[in-house]
Design an enzyme around this catalytic site. Structure first.
Site, short mmCIF file in Angstrom:
data_model
loop_
_atom_site.label_atom_id
_atom_site.label_comp_id
_atom_site.label_asym_id
_atom_site.label_seq_id
_atom_site.Cartn_x
_atom_site.Cartn_y
_atom_site.Cartn_z
N LYS A 49 0.84 -1.21 0.00
CA LYS A 49 0.00 0.00 0.00
C LYS A 49 0.88 1.25 0.00
CE LYS A 49 -3.73 -2.47 2.31
NZ LYS A 49 -4.36 -2.85 3.60
N GLN A 81 -4.36 -1.59 9.99
CA GLN A 81 -4.25 -2.89 9.32
C GLN A 81 -4.74 -4.01 10.25
OE1 GLN A 81 -3.18 -3.52 6.01
NE2 GLN A 81 -3.97 -5.55 6.51
N ASP A 140 -10.84 2.83 4.71
CA ASP A 140 -11.11 1.39 4.63
C ASP A 140 -12.62 1.10 4.60
OD1 ASP A 140 -9.23 -0.56 4.25
OD2 ASP A 140 -8.63 -0.70 6.35
#
Ligand SMILES: NC(=O)c1ccc[n+]([C@@H]2O[C@H](COP(=O)([O-])OP(=O)(O)OC[C@H]3O[C@@H](n4cnc5c(N)ncnc54)[C@H](OP(=O)(O)O)[C@@H]3O)[C@@H](O)[C@H]2O)c1
Length: 290
Positions: free
Chosen positions: A49, A93, A116
């Site tokens: 990412k 994450q 997200d």
């Protein structure tokens, strides 16, 4: 033989579009990544990412906490990022250690920076078809793969294997939305579903997101179905230097013989998830720069 949907190629198109878009902006979007512990998969996802952000011209910041971080410490740090006007997107994450509540952590992020799409507000906006919200990157990535391959879900029976908040549920909500490429009829399967193979056999489109290596076999697939394999599984393989190989939730070679279109693993949904994260970050920047 199925046509292979090339996620690497489609993701590269999106990344090129975003690179141009970012060049035309007055400022620079910035995304902050929070990683807890040293899970090898998490390290590799965040690295990917980070690298993609740099390629596009998006700034990124990586914050790593030890496995022992407390919920309060994490909340305090998220609060700082929420207040920081130079940070437009925040990503924590997953998976997080068991003493950290994932749902509460995702909710702590300012919904406007929740790139997200796991915040309650953004999940609510998805239900309401309010496009100002952020949609989880993997389901959004699957929709983009389908759209850019000119595969409409209109009137199709979509069977989704898996009901997680990261993939299955939000994808069901996208597929059933009113609008171009959506308008599907959706069935969601999970570990308590009865007669799962029978349901999958009725599908025009199968989305497999269970985390069960090669679970979906050719006998479950209707002739000419579209098969999207979300699974990323590490299977032991002594012949490889790494000691493992990556495989999806679908028996790729046998299912390719029957499906009309199929995504490979790796190189299918995975790269799309990263590309859509970048798209969400640019969207967050634009919304915060108004
Ligand atoms: N390509 C990407 O970018 C990407 C992104 C995210 C995830 N993934 C991969 O996608 C897979 C799923 O991830 P996830 O986070 O959604 O996983 P998850 O949270 O573990 O959810 C798995 C889902 O599959 C269901 N399931 C498990 N075994 C089953 C069985 N035998 N029969 C029917 N349903 C079954 C579970 O049912 P219950 O709810 O009843 O337990 C659950 O709903 C993993 O391999 C993950 O690595 C890939």
């Amino acid at each position: 033989m199925a046509e292979i949907i090339d996620g690497n190629k489609i993701a590269a198109e999106i990344i090129a579009e975003l690179t141009n878009e970012v060049r035309s902006l007055r400022g620079t979007p910035c995304v902050a990544f929070i990683r807890v512990g040293d899970d090898p998969a998490s390290i590799s996802y965040v690295r990917k990412k980070d690298k993609t952000a740099a390629e596009i011209g998006i700034k990124s910041r990586l914050h790593v906490f030890p496995e022992t971080v407390t919920q309060e410490e994490l909340f305090t740090f998220i609060d700082q990022l929420n207040a920081d006007k130079t940070v437009h997107g925040i990503l924590v994450q997953a998976p997080l250690p068991s003493h950290i509540d994932e749902t509460l952590t995702f909710r702590r992020i300012d919904a406007a920076k929740d790139v997200d799409g796991f915040h309650t507000v953004n999940l609510g906006k998805l239900c309401q078809e309010d496009r100002s919200g952020f949609v989880a990157c993997t389901p959004q990535g699957i929709m983009e793969l389908l759209e850019r391959s000119n595969l409409s879900l209109e009137g199709k029976h979509v069977v989704i294997l898996g009901r997680s908040l990261i993939v299955g549920k939000p994808f069901a909500l996208l597929a059933v939305q009113k609008g171009p490429f959506a308008n599907a009829t959706v069935t969601i399967c999970h570990s308590r579903t009865k007669n799962l193979p029978e349901l999958v056999r009725q599908a025009d489109v199968v989305v497999a997101a269970m985390g069960k290596p090669e679970f979906v076999t050719a006998d479950m697939i209707k002739e000419n179905a579209v098969v999207i394999d979300v699974g990323i599984n590490r299977v032991a393989d002594a012949s490889r230097k790494s000691g493992y190989r990556l495989t999806g939730d679908v028996d790729f070679s046998a299912v390719s013989e029957k499906a009309s279109h199929i995504t490979p693993v790796p190189g299918g949904v995975g790269p799309m998830t990263v590309a859509l994260l970048m798209k969400n970050t640019v969207k967050a920047y634009r919304q915060q720069s108004r």
